[in-house]
Design a protein around this motif. Structure first.
Motif, short mmCIF file in Angstrom:
data_model
loop_
_atom_site.label_atom_id
_atom_site.label_comp_id
_atom_site.label_asym_id
_atom_site.label_seq_id
_atom_site.Cartn_x
_atom_site.Cartn_y
_atom_site.Cartn_z
N HIS A 309 -56.32 33.25 -7.23
CA HIS A 309 -56.33 32.25 -8.29
C HIS A 309 -55.89 30.90 -7.76
CE1 HIS A 309 -56.19 30.51 -12.26
NE2 HIS A 309 -54.97 30.07 -12.03
N GLY A 310 -56.56 29.85 -8.25
CA GLY A 310 -56.18 28.48 -7.94
C GLY A 310 -55.45 27.86 -9.11
N GLY A 311 -54.25 27.37 -8.87
CA GLY A 311 -53.46 26.79 -9.95
C GLY A 311 -54.07 25.54 -10.54
N ALA A 312 -54.97 24.87 -9.80
CA ALA A 312 -55.64 23.67 -10.31
C ALA A 312 -57.09 23.95 -10.69
CB ALA A 312 -55.59 22.56 -9.25
N ASP A 313 -57.44 25.22 -10.91
CA ASP A 313 -58.79 25.60 -11.29
C ASP A 313 -59.09 25.07 -12.69
OD1 ASP A 313 -61.18 26.87 -12.02
OD2 ASP A 313 -60.64 28.76 -11.05
N PRO A 314 -60.10 24.19 -12.84
CA PRO A 314 -60.41 23.65 -14.16
C PRO A 314 -61.25 24.59 -15.03
CG PRO A 314 -61.92 22.73 -12.55
CD PRO A 314 -60.95 23.60 -11.79
#
Length: 373
Positions: A309-314
């Motif tokens: 998971h990317g914490g800045a995934d929009p």
């Protein structure tokens, strides 16, 4: 489904909006992750909105193809392979200009596949074979990459999402092959040439295409051991469904996927969803998506599950991925706090991490022991 074309060129502000939408989808980090040359990617990003996206990207690809031809003529095979792959990556970006299938998208995609095939033909590091996996009344297209050794190489099927397919994940496949594994770049139903040429769309039975792909690999290699599946973006959901329905998958990586997808509120993703499923309305998209939902209360897999998971995934929130962790008694989560969608901006670290994880799970025979990270 009726063939559709991209809107004809409109006023300057429409061109600006179209380019902005493409740049939101096809970011610089995504292009680099897909193997595009840095100079080419920056030229595409910086091109004026008045220049058609696909024409700019295709022109960059043609320059790389010309370099490849010259390299072959001079016996510089390694350079030729690199240039063919850079051309293929530029053509992946080019076909993104069209969400629905039309003559232009088919031509660009065919040109991309040929460039990737030309690189495969010359590659001395890996054996790369084009596969046609029987499925329903037609077949799924795929590429099978493996080491040039006699040692058994456990296969990992790599699959993309609504717009990134097949050769776009060459770097991920190469990382697996370097670790003694093999890789299949599968274009699942609804993706790539499987859809554009063969007319197959995604539905609740798509997991059968993954099982058929394992059958095809076993037929060629005789390998009957544990296998893996790695899904990126929306492909993470169908990868998890494959692991739920075929126990031969001993390891599954889900990278930035929704466990319960819903129709997207913006046009680009909405049109891509319709094309993926072969439908023509958001209501139809919602109906098919519901057949793909997973429920940890009833859905379980014996495979080890790794969620990225990317914490800045929009696009995807962590809560949308937590259900994947509950599918298996052996699950783990890796988060990049500043990570973009599918971790484009940490692609090298991401790919090394996942490659090592699959190697420990499949090659070392340590199917119950997690590697240290």
């Amino acid at each position: 489904m009726t063939e559709r074309t991209a809107p004809s060129a409109g006023p300057a502000d429409d061109a600006v909006k179209q380019r902005a939408a493409l740049l939101r989808s096809m970011t610089l980090t995504r292009m680099l992750d897909y193997g595009m040359d840095h100079w080419d990617a920056t030229q595409l990003v910086g091109a004026p909105a008045t220049q058609a996206w696909d024409e700019v990207a295709a022109g960059l690809a043609e320059a790389q193809l010309a370099r490849a031809t010259t390299a072959v003529e001079h016996g510089n095979i390694e350079t030729a392979v690199s240039c063919y792959r850079r051309a293929a990556a530029a053509l992946v970006a080019a076909q993104m200009a069209y969400n629905f299938d039309n003559a232009a998208k088919r031509w660009l995609y065919a040109r991309m596949s040929q460039a990737y095939q030309d690189a495969a033909r010359l590659d001395t590091d890996m054996h790369i074979e084009r596969l046609e996996v029987p499925y329903k009344s037609s077949h799924c297209n795929a590429w099978f990459l493996r080491p040039r050794t006699d040692r058994p190489a456990p296969p990992v099927i790599i699959v993309g999402g609504q717009s990134g397919w097949g050769p776009a994940y060459h770097r991920q496949a190469r990382a697996l092959v370097r670790r003694g594994l093999s890789a299949v770049l599968l274009e699942a139903p609804g993706q790539g040439e499987t859809r554009i040429v063969n007319g197959l769309h995604l539905d609740e039975h798509a997991d059968e295409a993954f099982s058929a792909t394992l059958d095809a690999v076993r037929e060629r290699t005789g390998f009957a051991g544990p296998s893996g599946v790695w899904g990126n973006s929306f492909g993470g959901l169908i990868a998890a469904r494959a692991a739920l329905h075929d126990s031969r998958f001993a390891a599954c990586c889900v990278n930035g996927a929704p466990a319960r997808p819903e129709p997207a509120p913006f046009r680009t993703a909405g049109e891509q969803s319709q094309a993926l499923l072969g439908v023509s309305s958001d209501d139809e998209v919602a109906a098919v998506f519901r057949t793909l939902w997973i429920d940890p209360a009833t859905d379980r897999t014996s495979a080890a599950v790794l969620v990225l998971h990317g914490g800045a995934d929009p696009l995807i929130a962590l809560d949308q991925q937590r259900a994947f962790l509950d599918l298996s008694a052996d699950s783990s989560l890796r988060v990049w706090e500043d990570g973009e969608h599918t971790i484009y901006n940490h692609s090298a670290e991401r790919t090394d991490f996942v490659g090592d994880w699959f190697r420990h799970r499949l090659s070392d025979g340590l199917l119950t022991t997690k590697p240290t990270s």
